[in-house]
Design an enzyme around this catalytic site. Structure first.
Site: not given
Length: 375
Positions: A156, A256, A267
């Protein structure tokens, strides 16, 4: 206009006679033709004024592609952290590149190379590109920005760099696999930052109370696509977890939501956060569930596909596809999926000066592909 004509002709000359794949689309039959191959996990594509192309490879090389031939690595690149999702990432050419040679590169940087003690993080390099034949070198290289908290995870990093109409730079940054960092307003992870070309903070950045001054928006997970609309408005795509990939139009000072709100789950299947909406947090323009792992984003503004003018094009990594998003005003009103499972993992999407769509595939033997109307 003269420069555009030269560039378009040069790009068309790059198209070799090769096996091609054709699909039906709303704009007619489209053919994907391999322009070059043998690239090591290519990440980003740029168009040079003379019709050649620049490509970054995640392992740390910047190369020129000329008439389908991949040149030798350009000298003077920084050392990159080439582990996991890290490496040499995005590139952008300055508006005056033809005279200045100025380019920007994002990359994952080791702490020791940044004068820090441990970990790695996303950084932005400014340099002057000197081209020599099918290669060249970087000169006057300076790291003008780096995230303010390096950590030891290898995922990331983001990261795209987009030059705004005012010349300031938007840089997308992932939350480095630590989701809570996206809601720490003094941490530059999980954010879009806006900086001046010299790395300073523009006076008109939003600067809400308690926010680091570089921040443009927060609450992002891992944005790997960013582009400007013709009116200068920024659009991004970012990876969700299991589901919840998003298209956003990040506004100044907007939050956001990640990981407080999301349309995906962990996951493991465990819910994340507090649901899909909350007061004070922004909604995406569009989301995918299941995920396509979007990477690369561009508006179509070419002449070859007039029915697609003003629409967004995004690549899919896990989805292995090209997506067209039908844009009306500030809304996404439709989606078209193309080449699903046929071309591989799509890492970058750029519309060329010739109006064709150019794709990079993320693989050991990565390819540059040109998509255009059949015939």
């Amino acid at each position: 206009m003269f420069r555009f004509a030269i560039t378009s002709a040069a790009l068309l000359a790059l198209v070799p006679t090769a096996a091609a794949q054709t699909v039906e689309s709303s704009a007619g039959n489209l053919t994907a033709t391999v322009i070059a191959e043998g690239l090591d996990h290519p990440w980003a594509l740029g168009f040079l004024p003379d019709g050649r192309m620049l490509v970054t490879e995640r392992s740390g090389q910047l190369r020129v592609i000329d008439d389908g031939v991949v040149g030798e690595p350009i000298a003077g690149l920084p050392e990159v952290y080439n582990q996991g999702q890290g490496g040499l990432l995005d590139l952008a050419l300055a508006p005056d590149f033809e005279t200045s040679g100025q380019i920007y590169l994002t990359f994952s940087e080791r702490a020791q190379d940044a004068g820090l003690q441990r970990g790695q993080g996303t950084a932005l390099l400014s340099a002057r590109l000197v081209l020599e034949g099918d290669s060249g070198r970087l000169e006057d290289s300076t790291v003008i920005f780096r995230m303010n908290n390096f950590t030891t995870t290898n995922r990331h990093f983001g990261s795209r760099v987009v030059i705004g109409q005012d010349g300031n730079l938007f840089v997308t940054l992932g939350e480095r696999g630590d989701q809570d960092r996206a809601q720490d307003m003094m941490d530059l992870a999980g954010a879009i930052v806006r900086i001046a070309p010299d790395g300073s903070v523009p006076d008109d950045n939003p600067k809400p109370e308690g926010w680091a001054p570089e921040l443009w928006s927060k609450g992002h997970r891992n944005p790997q696509g960013a582009t400007l609309r013709d009116d200068g408005v920024l659009f991004t795509v970012e990876h969700g977890a299991r589901g919840g990939d998003e298209v956003n139009m990040p506004r100044a000072g907007g939050n956001y939501g990640w990981p407080v709100i999301t349309y995906g789950v962990d996951y493991s299947g465990v819910p994340i956060g507090e649901g899909t909406e909350k007061e004070g947090l922004e909604q995406p323009l569009h989301y995918w569930d299941p995920s396509i792992s979007p990477s690369g984003l561009d508006f179509y503004e070419g002449d070859l596909l007039p029915d697609w003018q003003g629409d967004l094009l995004a690549g899919g990594l896990s989805g292995q596809l090209l997506v067209r998003l039908d844009v009306e005003g500030d809304a996404i009103v439709g989606e078209e999926r193309l080449f699903a499972g046929q071309l591989g993992r799509i890492r970058d999407v750029r519309v060329g000066p010739d109006g064709a769509i150019y794709l990079l595939t993320d693989a050991d033997n990565g390819r540059l592909i040109r998509v255009a109307p059949e015939g």
